[in-house]
Enzyme design. Structure first.
Site, PDB file in Angstrom:
ATOM      1  N   ARG A  98       0.808  -1.208   0.000  1.00  0.00           N
ATOM      2  CA  ARG A  98       0.000   0.000   0.000  1.00  0.00           C
ATOM      3  C   ARG A  98       0.848   1.268   0.000  1.00  0.00           C
ATOM      4  O   ARG A  98       0.536   2.240  -0.707  1.00  0.00           O
ATOM      5  CB  ARG A  98      -0.948  -0.012   1.208  1.00  0.00           C
ATOM      6  CG  ARG A  98      -1.866   1.202   1.333  1.00  0.00           C
ATOM      7  CD  ARG A  98      -2.481   1.655   0.027  1.00  0.00           C
ATOM      8  NE  ARG A  98      -3.116   0.565  -0.719  1.00  0.00           N
ATOM      9  CZ  ARG A  98      -3.383   0.602  -2.008  1.00  0.00           C
ATOM     10  NH1 ARG A  98      -3.039   1.643  -2.739  1.00  0.00           N
ATOM     11  NH2 ARG A  98      -3.959  -0.409  -2.599  1.00  0.00           N
ATOM     12  N   LYS A 133       2.518  24.609  -3.502  1.00  0.00           N
ATOM     13  CA  LYS A 133       1.296  23.944  -3.048  1.00  0.00           C
ATOM     14  C   LYS A 133       1.469  22.431  -3.158  1.00  0.00           C
ATOM     15  O   LYS A 133       0.780  21.738  -3.907  1.00  0.00           O
ATOM     16  CB  LYS A 133       0.100  24.431  -3.855  1.00  0.00           C
ATOM     17  CG  LYS A 133      -0.187  25.908  -3.645  1.00  0.00           C
ATOM     18  CD  LYS A 133      -1.338  26.393  -4.510  1.00  0.00           C
ATOM     19  CE  LYS A 133      -1.595  27.883  -4.306  1.00  0.00           C
ATOM     20  NZ  LYS A 133      -2.674  28.383  -5.171  1.00  0.00           N
ATOM     21  N   LYS A 165       4.498  38.790  -2.630  1.00  0.00           N
ATOM     22  CA  LYS A 165       3.130  38.601  -3.114  1.00  0.00           C
ATOM     23  C   LYS A 165       2.230  39.684  -2.531  1.00  0.00           C
ATOM     24  O   LYS A 165       2.696  40.612  -1.851  1.00  0.00           O
ATOM     25  CB  LYS A 165       2.660  37.199  -2.769  1.00  0.00           C
ATOM     26  CG  LYS A 165       3.617  36.113  -3.279  1.00  0.00           C
ATOM     27  CD  LYS A 165       3.031  34.741  -3.217  1.00  0.00           C
ATOM     28  CE  LYS A 165       2.070  34.510  -4.343  1.00  0.00           C
ATOM     29  NZ  LYS A 165       1.576  33.119  -4.407  1.00  0.00           N
ATOM     30  N   GLU A 195       4.736  39.853  -7.376  1.00  0.00           N
ATOM     31  CA  GLU A 195       3.411  39.586  -7.918  1.00  0.00           C
ATOM     32  C   GLU A 195       2.604  40.877  -7.983  1.00  0.00           C
ATOM     33  O   GLU A 195       2.636  41.687  -7.048  1.00  0.00           O
ATOM     34  CB  GLU A 195       2.694  38.578  -7.024  1.00  0.00           C
ATOM     35  CG  GLU A 195       1.225  38.346  -7.359  1.00  0.00           C
ATOM     36  CD  GLU A 195       0.533  37.529  -6.279  1.00  0.00           C
ATOM     37  OE1 GLU A 195       0.717  36.317  -6.256  1.00  0.00           O
ATOM     38  OE2 GLU A 195      -0.192  38.135  -5.452  1.00  0.00           O
ATOM     39  N   ASP A 216      -0.948  38.058 -11.734  1.00  0.00           N
ATOM     40  CA  ASP A 216      -1.800  37.107 -11.015  1.00  0.00           C
ATOM     41  C   ASP A 216      -3.270  37.316 -11.331  1.00  0.00           C
ATOM     42  O   ASP A 216      -3.813  38.411 -11.146  1.00  0.00           O
ATOM     43  CB  ASP A 216      -1.571  37.264  -9.504  1.00  0.00           C
ATOM     44  CG  ASP A 216      -2.302  36.209  -8.702  1.00  0.00           C
ATOM     45  OD1 ASP A 216      -2.165  35.018  -9.034  1.00  0.00           O
ATOM     46  OD2 ASP A 216      -3.019  36.573  -7.755  1.00  0.00           O
TER      47      ASP A 216
END
Length: 281
Positions: A98, A133, A165, A195, A216
């Site tokens: 697994r 992410k 950002k 950004e 963005d």
């Protein structure tokens, strides 16, 4: 290529989570002297990534288990293809099954999804890149899978580059001055990216001296305008809400880089199976 040292900590933690006191089912159902041969079989087509994981998982469970790989990372496979063959003590194979499949299915899913995005922009100059992410603890594996699919990696961690950002910019009154101050504090070799979410921010950011400007969540028209405005003064990256059905049009605006968080955070694990044949010595 993934190194054993990169894979092993993930495998050790996963095995400990999966069977903290051993695999009780195999212990009561499978004779201790049983041996097995098992094929890792693709239930659907895809791109291989992380095949070395199989070797590391089964070596960690029992060094007597032998893994023969029939495909290399980055290669495509069809439904029904045998990707690897595992042989050795049956209990060990079942113990590692697994964890080996969970990791391999996810990595192949990332590579396959990445390859589809790369193909969608193949007629342009745009690079497809990942983001941070990623699944906590699996970043090095998932980033490798993106490369197997033909994509590229963004910064690996917060320590690797300056990337301001919206939340960073919200804390400054003068974007240009803040960028210049940041540039003065970092080594000349460190990349600096900022950004923006509006066209009217572009000139102020460029005046600060950036290497990359990220547009963005821009519309296609605004992306085209942004590319023209930036010219050759910085690398232009498009980001935000990129999907397989939209990335082609985004690439056609002329951007240099397209970052796609979904490559790792929205991926579906590919369907792979382990078909086991158990016999007694």
């Amino acid at each position: 290529m993934l190194e054993t040292a990169q894979i092993r900590p993930v495998v050790v933690a996963a095995l400990a989570e999966d069977a903290p006191s051993g695999d009780v089912t195999s212990q009561v159902f499978v004779p201790a002297d049983a041996v097995a041969t098992a094929d890792v079989v693709a239930r659907e087509p895809g791109v291989m990534a992380g095949v070395e994981v199989l070797t590391v998982v089964f070596a960690e469970v029992d060094p007597q288990v032998r893994v023969v790989r029939h495909i290399d990372d980055g290669q495509e496979f069809a439904a029904g293809d045998v990707l690897a063959t595992v042989s050795g003590p049956a209990r060990a194979i079942l113990r590692g099954e697994r964890i080996a499949l969970n990791l391999l299915q996810r990595l192949c899913g990332i590579a396959t999804l990445t390859a589809a995005h790369v193909q969608a922009v193949a007629h342009t100059r745009a690079r497809v890149v990942d983001t941070r992410k990623t699944t906590p603890g699996l970043r090095v594996l998932e980033r490798h899978a993106v490369r197997c699919g033909g994509g590229f990696n963004h910064r690996f961690s917060l320590s690797d580059a300056v990337m301001a950002k919206d939340n960073h910019l919200a804390l400054t009154d003068d974007i240009t001055a803040a960028i210049r101050a940041a540039r003065a504090q970092i080594p000349h070799t460190m990349h600096l990216e900022v950004e923006v979410d509006r066209l009217d921010q572009v000139e102020a950011v460029l005046a600060g001296g950036v290497d990359t400007i990220m547009l963005d969540n821009f519309s296609l028209d605004d992306l085209r305008a942004g590319v023209e405005l930036v010219g050759d003064r910085a690398v232009v990256e498009a980001s935000g809400g990129v999907r397989l059905d939209t990335i082609g049009a985004i690439a056609e605006t002329g951007v240099d880089v397209i970052s796609v968080g979904a490559l790792t955070h929205g991926v579906r694990a590919l369907d792979l199976g382990l078909d086991v044949r158990i016999s007694r010595d």
